[in-house]
Design a protein around this motif. Structure first.
Motif, PDB file in Angstrom:
ATOM      1  N   SER A 152       0.835  -1.186   0.000  1.00 37.38           N
ATOM      2  CA  SER A 152       0.000   0.000   0.000  1.00 37.38           C
ATOM      3  C   SER A 152       0.873   1.240   0.000  1.00 37.38           C
ATOM      4  CB  SER A 152      -0.916   0.017   1.224  1.00 37.38           C
ATOM      5  OG  SER A 152      -1.872  -1.010   1.160  1.00 37.38           O
ATOM      6  N   CYS A 153       0.345   2.294  -0.572  1.00 35.54           N
ATOM      7  CA  CYS A 153       1.065   3.568  -0.640  1.00 35.54           C
ATOM      8  C   CYS A 153       0.077   4.665  -0.257  1.00 35.54           C
ATOM      9  CB  CYS A 153       1.588   3.790  -2.049  1.00 35.54           C
ATOM     10  SG  CYS A 153       2.336   5.406  -2.339  1.00 35.54           S
ATOM     11  N   ALA A 154       0.364   5.322   0.843  1.00 36.26           N
ATOM     12  CA  ALA A 154      -0.506   6.389   1.327  1.00 36.26           C
ATOM     13  C   ALA A 154       0.104   7.731   0.958  1.00 36.26           C
ATOM     14  CB  ALA A 154      -0.669   6.276   2.834  1.00 36.26           C
ATOM     15  N   ALA A 155      -0.696   8.567   0.308  1.00 36.53           N
ATOM     16  CA  ALA A 155      -0.246   9.885  -0.114  1.00 36.53           C
ATOM     17  C   ALA A 155      -0.756  10.958   0.843  1.00 36.53           C
ATOM     18  CB  ALA A 155      -0.734  10.180  -1.525  1.00 36.53           C
ATOM     19  N   SER A 156       0.062  11.992   1.020  1.00 44.15           N
ATOM     20  CA  SER A 156      -0.326  13.086   1.923  1.00 44.15           C
ATOM     21  C   SER A 156      -1.196  14.122   1.224  1.00 44.15           C
ATOM     22  CB  SER A 156       0.923  13.762   2.497  1.00 44.15           C
ATOM     23  OG  SER A 156       1.697  14.338   1.458  1.00 44.15           O
ATOM     24  N   ALA A 157      -1.427  13.934  -0.071  1.00 36.90           N
ATOM     25  CA  ALA A 157      -2.273  14.845  -0.833  1.00 36.90           C
ATOM     26  C   ALA A 157      -3.221  14.028  -1.694  1.00 36.90           C
ATOM     27  CB  ALA A 157      -1.427  15.762  -1.705  1.00 36.90           C
ATOM     28  N   SER A 158      -4.194  14.701  -2.255  1.00 39.32           N
ATOM     29  CA  SER A 158      -5.173  14.017  -3.088  1.00 39.32           C
ATOM     30  C   SER A 158      -4.515  13.412  -4.325  1.00 39.32           C
ATOM     31  CB  SER A 158      -6.259  14.999  -3.520  1.00 39.32           C
ATOM     32  OG  SER A 158      -7.120  14.392  -4.455  1.00 39.32           O
ATOM     33  N   ILE A 159      -4.898  12.189  -4.626  1.00 43.58           N
ATOM     34  CA  ILE A 159      -4.379  11.524  -5.829  1.00 43.58           C
ATOM     35  C   ILE A 159      -5.414  11.518  -6.941  1.00 43.58           C
ATOM     36  CG2 ILE A 159      -2.851  10.053  -4.470  1.00 43.58           C
ATOM     37  CD1 ILE A 159      -4.840   7.736  -5.035  1.00 43.58           C
ATOM     38  N   PHE A 160      -6.540  12.165  -6.699  1.00 39.76           N
ATOM     39  CA  PHE A 160      -7.637  12.112  -7.657  1.00 39.76           C
ATOM     40  C   PHE A 160      -7.204  12.577  -9.039  1.00 39.76           C
ATOM     41  CE2 PHE A 160     -11.961  11.846  -8.925  1.00 39.76           C
ATOM     42  CZ  PHE A 160     -12.197  12.894  -9.790  1.00 39.76           C
ATOM     43  N   SER A 161      -6.366  13.606  -9.091  1.00 38.87           N
ATOM     44  CA  SER A 161      -5.981  14.178 -10.385  1.00 38.87           C
ATOM     45  C   SER A 161      -4.645  13.656 -10.897  1.00 38.87           C
ATOM     46  CB  SER A 161      -5.902  15.704 -10.266  1.00 38.87           C
ATOM     47  OG  SER A 161      -4.898  16.065  -9.331  1.00 38.87           O
ATOM     48  N   ALA A 162      -4.083  12.672 -10.237  1.00 38.60           N
ATOM     49  CA  ALA A 162      -2.763  12.177 -10.642  1.00 38.60           C
ATOM     50  C   ALA A 162      -2.790  11.651 -12.074  1.00 38.60           C
ATOM     51  CB  ALA A 162      -2.304  11.078  -9.699  1.00 38.60           C
ATOM     52  N   ASN A 163      -1.793  12.030 -12.845  1.00 38.55           N
ATOM     53  CA  ASN A 163      -1.677  11.527 -14.210  1.00 38.55           C
ATOM     54  C   ASN A 163      -1.356  10.027 -14.212  1.00 38.55           C
ATOM     55  OD1 ASN A 163      -2.077  14.081 -15.437  1.00 38.55           O
ATOM     56  ND2 ASN A 163       0.051  14.602 -15.024  1.00 38.55           N
ATOM     57  N   HIS A 164      -0.406   9.670 -13.385  1.00 34.55           N
ATOM     58  CA  HIS A 164       0.005   8.281 -13.283  1.00 34.55           C
ATOM     59  C   HIS A 164       0.313   7.963 -11.832  1.00 34.55           C
ATOM     60  CE1 HIS A 164       0.499   7.551 -17.623  1.00 34.55           C
ATOM     61  NE2 HIS A 164       0.884   8.801 -17.673  1.00 34.55           N
ATOM     62  N   MET A 165      -0.028   6.767 -11.446  1.00 31.26           N
ATOM     63  CA  MET A 165       0.330   6.242 -10.130  1.00 31.26           C
ATOM     64  C   MET A 165       1.009   4.907 -10.383  1.00 31.26           C
ATOM     65  SD  MET A 165      -3.337   7.241  -8.564  1.00 31.26           S
ATOM     66  CE  MET A 165      -3.977   7.014 -10.220  1.00 31.26           C
ATOM     67  N   ASP A 166       2.281   4.848 -10.083  1.00 34.33           N
ATOM     68  CA  ASP A 166       3.098   3.718 -10.519  1.00 34.33           C
ATOM     69  C   ASP A 166       3.776   3.001  -9.358  1.00 34.33           C
ATOM     70  OD1 ASP A 166       4.144   5.923 -13.107  1.00 34.33           O
ATOM     71  OD2 ASP A 166       2.646   4.333 -13.269  1.00 34.33           O
ATOM     72  N   TRP A 167       4.090   1.760  -9.628  1.00 35.46           N
ATOM     73  CA  TRP A 167       4.945   0.965  -8.756  1.00 35.46           C
ATOM     74  C   TRP A 167       6.203   0.582  -9.539  1.00 35.46           C
ATOM     75  CZ3 TRP A 167       4.189   0.243  -3.664  1.00 35.46           C
ATOM     76  CH2 TRP A 167       2.913   0.484  -3.152  1.00 35.46           C
ATOM     77  N   PHE A 168       7.340   0.879  -8.946  1.00 30.16           N
ATOM     78  CA  PHE A 168       8.628   0.501  -9.502  1.00 30.16           C
ATOM     79  C   PHE A 168       9.292  -0.462  -8.530  1.00 30.16           C
ATOM     80  CE2 PHE A 168       9.436   3.534 -13.007  1.00 30.16           C
ATOM     81  CZ  PHE A 168       8.380   4.408 -12.823  1.00 30.16           C
ATOM     82  N   ARG A 169      10.327  -1.108  -8.994  1.00 22.85           N
ATOM     83  CA  ARG A 169      11.126  -1.925  -8.100  1.00 22.85           C
ATOM     84  C   ARG A 169      12.585  -1.867  -8.512  1.00 22.85           C
ATOM     85  NH1 ARG A 169       9.143  -8.097  -9.691  1.00 22.85           N
ATOM     86  NH2 ARG A 169      10.452  -8.359 -11.554  1.00 22.85           N
TER      87      ARG A 169
END
Length: 116
Positions: A21-38
C-alpha cells in the motif's frame, strides 16, 4: 511537497502473496500516473505496474496475471496485490505519483523478499 509512505513489504515464500500500500499526503484524484517501480540489488529501477487518471492499468510482462494495481481516491492510497511471488520478484518496491503541475513524487521504498 507530497509525501508517499509504502507499507506491506516483507518476507514470503515462493508462491505466496503480499499486498503493498502507498498512502499519499495529498489528493491523488488528479494524478496523471500512479506507478509501482522496483529495484533489485545491482539492477536498475524498473516499472512494475501503474494506473492512469482514466483508470487504465498497465503491467510489465513479467508480472502480468500475477500483480494487480488499484487505487482508492477517497483514502488517497494506491495498492499493489502481488500473487504467485517468485524469488526474482525480490526487490525494494517504490510507489511513485505524477501530479499535474507538481511533478513526480517517490516513496521511500519497501523491501519484498521472496524465498525459494
Amino acid at each position: 511537497q507530497v509525501q508517499l509512505v509504502e507499507s506491506g513489504g516483507g518476507l514470503v515464500q515462493a508462491g505466496g502473496s503480499l499486498r503493498l500500500s502507498c498512502a499519499a499526503s495529498a489528493s491523488i484524484f488528479s494524478a496523471n500516473h500512479m506507478d509501482w517501480f522496483r529495484q533489485a540489488p545491482g539492477k536498475q529501477r524498473e516499472l512494475v505496474a501503474g494506473l492512469t487518471s482514466g483508470g487504465s492499468t498497465y503491467y510489465a510482462d513479467y508480472v502480468k496475471g500475477r500483480f494487480t494495481a488499484s487505487r482508492d481516491n477517497a483514502k488517497n492510497t494506491v495498492s499493489l496485490q502481488m500473487n504467485g511471488l517468485k524469488p526474482e520478484d525480490t526487490a525494494v518496491y517504490y510507489c511513485s505519483i505524477d501530479l499535474p503541475r507538481r511533478g513526480r513524487y517517490w516513496g521511500q521504498g519497501t523491501q519484498v523478499t521472496v524465498s525459494s
